[in-house]
Design an enzyme around this catalytic site. Structure first.
Site, PDB file in Angstrom:
ATOM      1  N   LYS A  20      24.805 -19.419  -2.810  1.00 58.37           N
ATOM      2  CA  LYS A  20      25.775 -19.289  -1.706  1.00 58.37           C
ATOM      3  C   LYS A  20      25.406 -19.448  -0.578  1.00 58.37           C
ATOM      4  CE  LYS A  20      28.323 -15.442  -3.839  1.00 58.37           C
ATOM      5  NZ  LYS A  20      27.901 -15.919  -5.237  1.00 58.37           N
ATOM      6  N   GLU A  31      23.380 -12.270   6.296  1.00 56.52           N
ATOM      7  CA  GLU A  31      24.204 -12.685   7.163  1.00 56.52           C
ATOM      8  C   GLU A  31      25.121 -11.314   8.286  1.00 56.52           C
ATOM      9  OE1 GLU A  31      27.363 -14.611   5.028  1.00 56.52           O
ATOM     10  OE2 GLU A  31      28.684 -12.883   4.515  1.00 56.52           O
ATOM     11  N   HIS A  36      31.460  -2.493  -1.723  1.00 59.25           N
ATOM     12  CA  HIS A  36      31.743  -4.026  -1.684  1.00 59.25           C
ATOM     13  C   HIS A  36      32.397  -4.581  -3.026  1.00 59.25           C
ATOM     14  CE1 HIS A  36      29.156  -3.525   1.555  1.00 59.25           C
ATOM     15  NE2 HIS A  36      27.863  -3.099   0.866  1.00 59.25           N
ATOM     16  N   GLU A  51      32.270 -17.327   0.325  1.00 56.33           N
ATOM     17  CA  GLU A  51      31.681 -17.636  -0.748  1.00 56.33           C
ATOM     18  C   GLU A  51      32.901 -18.438  -1.586  1.00 56.33           C
ATOM     19  OE1 GLU A  51      30.063 -14.125  -2.416  1.00 56.33           O
ATOM     20  OE2 GLU A  51      31.852 -13.956  -3.689  1.00 56.33           O
ATOM     21  N   ASN A  82      34.097 -18.854  -5.449  1.00 56.01           N
ATOM     22  CA  ASN A  82      34.142 -18.358  -6.840  1.00 56.01           C
ATOM     23  C   ASN A  82      34.758 -19.425  -7.766  1.00 56.01           C
ATOM     24  OD1 ASN A  82      32.922 -15.745  -6.775  1.00 56.01           O
ATOM     25  ND2 ASN A  82      34.756 -15.375  -5.382  1.00 56.01           N
ATOM     26  N   ARG A 131      35.443 -20.023 -10.636  1.00 58.49           N
ATOM     27  CA  ARG A 131      36.094 -19.494 -11.897  1.00 58.49           C
ATOM     28  C   ARG A 131      37.439 -18.887 -11.675  1.00 58.49           C
ATOM     29  NH1 ARG A 131      35.421 -13.914 -10.532  1.00 58.49           N
ATOM     30  NH2 ARG A 131      33.666 -13.666  -9.370  1.00 58.49           N
TER      31      ARG A 131
END
Length: 681
Positions: A116, A190, A225, A277, A279, A281
């Site tokens: 990432k 971050e 999260h 990010e 993903n 998929r």
């Protein structure tokens, strides 16, 4: 063309993929662990291959075992689902090298987005806005920050840190959790944006160079999260939506993306957005995009994998609004700790479709009645999705279906989800990633504490009716009737909070409820039988001749109807052994009927700390004889891909640590004994 597809995954996503395959005429192959041998997804596959073992490391994360299963079953294609190996570039390359069709992006795209921190640098060069990234804690320039796992997702390996003192332990803990969940303990840091919204864009690419955005989803409601409520479309201005879609397409083109992918962004209160990010998929929340677009994303995945061009050059217009919730096996009374056990009943009313785009209510579940929720895998049981012409209608329909669902045998987060959907703030789109932190009221159970006595009365009457239905003598005599009124019928239950509630009642010769009362002993944060105007009421009425407070209308083993203060209330009752599950108009409760003459049990030492669920002791942080303070970390239990801290309940001295690091434990195993310090004041 794909003839036989192996799904290298389990649970509801395997069932979801199988559903589309059946419609397309594609044969299916399941792989399964020993723990999953009787799972619904295994039964629904055309062929199934065993992966010896139970844990993900033994089964669903073993590339060679899965490829061997594909060869044995004659599969010519592999779909990774999500989680496990879905974003593993090595797996994608191995599938292709084996001569099989990989249903997903190319291995190089997975590798580019899999790290990432490197992905952020790559997309920054492509013009996509990104947040600063730090690899080392010494580089951090300000707080709060978010520690994130470089591989995987689902909230695992993520920690919010608000000051420098907690950063080192947060990084170490995140690394351990990420290593367990994804096989890669790399993390980065971050800035953490307060009141940010989590909005993601569904992209799709084909082998002919086309990349399109198929709409966006708002996934801001998160706990630990991890997303628990997702919706499409996101509520935003058209100009912001267009910029988001353009940035997502740019991200896809930067890595020559093929197949289904999701580009996730953080929206600030000021209207800025930053890449989080990508993903590589299919996402858990893809059904909401299907609901408003009418597309079957799994079908598109298979067509693209076969080399077909995308059948659309841009996103179709959205129709209506869709909201999805993730129903998870979690125990609210234990801080939403993952729960295990047998799901005795799993019934959601009003479902209009499963595992495919549909209007109305859609259910994608990995479980059915009788399924066992084990300690080895993720706690998600199902996804429930509501489509309606408007957002408000979708939220109301979804909340209503959840509230009426019968979920027996395993504790769930159902009440939390209903509270969120019915909250004023959610209705007003006042949502962000800190929503749950600011609204502790949504964690209150649906069933008011002062209604528990009536629920317990219903449970007692249903149990008595069940016993009465089985007797062979004096069957005409009502259960609970006593010739001597001084001795009422008594039933005792363990309440949802772990305390006890005792129900006393007496019926007259006609079966009419003559009197009733309850008493309780608290076992948790709330009393087992909170004071209430109903508890202790005389069913004959008050001395001044007021109407009866509670009247028994009907009592059967599976249904009790009570008239409570002039309002008729029906309770559905389901008994499994001593467990009694009661679903009523105000909420549900799981009670355990206690024996009238309990057997003696071994007494635990004072200060014993018990395992809340099966798992493994990952680390022991203290030693026997060590003095500890209340709240100190004693050991860490690892279960269901998460770490569970075991803390000292009071100041004292560690007297016993019977389970070493690496030891396996069952629920109720003694993990530690802390001798409390005596107060000599």
């Amino acid at each position: 063309m794909i003839r036989r597809l192996l799904v290298a995954n389990r649970g509801e996503i395997a069932r979801r993929i199988f559903a589309t395959c059946r419609g397309l005429g594609v044969e299916t192959v399941a792989v399964h662990s020993d723990a999953d041998r009787d799972a619904p997804f295994v039964a629904e596959a055309d062929l199934a291959v065993r992966l010896p073992g139970n844990t993900p490391a033994e089964t669903y994360l073993r590339i060679e075992e899965i490829l061997a299963a594909a060869r044995r079953a004659g599969a010519d294609a592999v779909h990774p689902g999500y989680g496990f190996l879905a974003e593993n570039a090595e797996f994608a390359a191995a599938v292709a090298d084996a001569g099989l069709t990989w249903v997903g992006p190319k291995a190089k795209a997975i590798a580019a987005m899999g790290d990432k921190s490197a992905a952020k640098a790559l997309l920054a060069d492509a013009g996509v806005p990104v947040l600063p990234t730090w690899i080392d804690g010494d580089q951090v320039t300000g707080f709060p920050v978010l520690v994130k796992a470089s591989a995987g997702g689902g909230g695992r390996g993520m920690r919010i840190v608000r000051d420098a003192a907690g950063l080192a332990e947060a990084v170490a803990s995140a690394r351990r959790e990420a290593a367990v969940a994804f096989g890669d303990g790399t993390v980065f840091i971050e800035p953490y944006v307060e009141r940010g919204r989590h909005v993601e864009v569904q992209i799709f690419g084909d082998t002919h160079g086309m990349v399109v955005a198929l709409g966006e989803r708002d996934c801001s409601i998160q706990r630990r999260h991890q997303k628990i409520v997702e919706e499409a479309p996101a509520v935003m201005e058209p100009e912001l939506r267009a910029r988001l879609h353009a940035a997502a397409v740019a991200a896809g083109r930067a890595v020559e993306y093929v197949g289904a992918g999701t580009v996730e962004f953080l929206l600030t209160p000021a209207g800025e957005f930053f890449f989080l990010e990508m993903n590589t998929r299919l996402q858990v929340e893809h059904p909401v995009t299907e609901a408003v677009s009418g597309l079957d994303l799994v079908r598109l995945q298979l067509l693209v994998a076969e080399g077909e061009p995308l059948p659309l050059a841009a996103a179709p217009p959205t129709d209506g609004h869709a909201i999805e919730v993730r129903l998870c096996a979690e125990d609210p009374a234990q801080g939403f700790r993952p729960a295990t056990g047998v799901l005795h009943r799993f019934a959601v009313p009003g479902v209009s479709g499963e595992f495919a785009p549909t209007r109305g209510l859609r259910l994608d579940s990995g479980v059915t009645d009788g399924s066992t929720v084990s300690v080895h895998y993720d706690s998600m049981l199902a996804k429930l999705v509501a489509w309606a012409p408007t957002r408000a209608e979708a939220a109301r329909a979804l909340a209503g279906a959840l509230a009426r669902a019968e979920l027996h045998g395993v504790a769930t987060n159902r009440d939390l989800l209903v509270r969120v959907l019915r909250s004023r703030e959610f209705g007003a789109v006042e949502v962000d990633t800190g929503f749950l932190d600011r609204h502790p009221d949504v964690f209150v159970p649906l069933l008011p504490a002062d209604q528990l006595p009536v629920v317990a009365l219903a449970a007692a009457l249903a149990s008595a009716a069940g016993r009465r239905a089985e007797v062979r003598v004096l069957a005409a005599v009502p259960s609970g009737w006593r010739n001597v009124p001084a001795y009422p019928q008594v039933s005792r239950f363990t309440a949802p909070d772990g305390g006890e509630i005792e129900v006393r009642y007496r019926l007259d010769r006609t079966g009419r409820l003559a009197e009733w009362s309850t008493a309780g002993r608290a076992g948790g944060a709330a009393p087992a039988a909170a004071p209430d105007a109903l508890a202790g009421m005389d069913a004959d009425g008050t001395p001044d001749g007021q109407p009866p407070a509670v009247t028994l209308v009907e009592a059967a083993p599976d249904r009790v109807v009570l008239d409570v203060a002039g309002v008729r209330r029906a309770f559905r009752v389901h008994r499994v052994g001593p467990e009694v599950f009661v679903d009523g108009p105000d909420g549900a409760a799981a009670l355990t009927e206690l024996p009238r003459f309990p057997l003696p049990t071994a007494e635990l030492a004072v200060g014993s700390l018990l395992a809340p669920l099966p798992g493994a002791v990952a680390r022991v942080h203290v030693a026997v004889g060590q003095r500890v303070a209340a709240g100190d970390l004693l050991l860490t239990l690892e279960a269901m891909k998460l770490e569970h801290p075991v803390l000292a309940p009071a100041d004292g001295v560690v007297a016993e640590l019977p389970v070493p690091a690496g030891g396996q434990v069952d629920t109720g195993t003694v993990l530690a004994v802390v001798d409390p310090e005596e107060d000599n004041r």
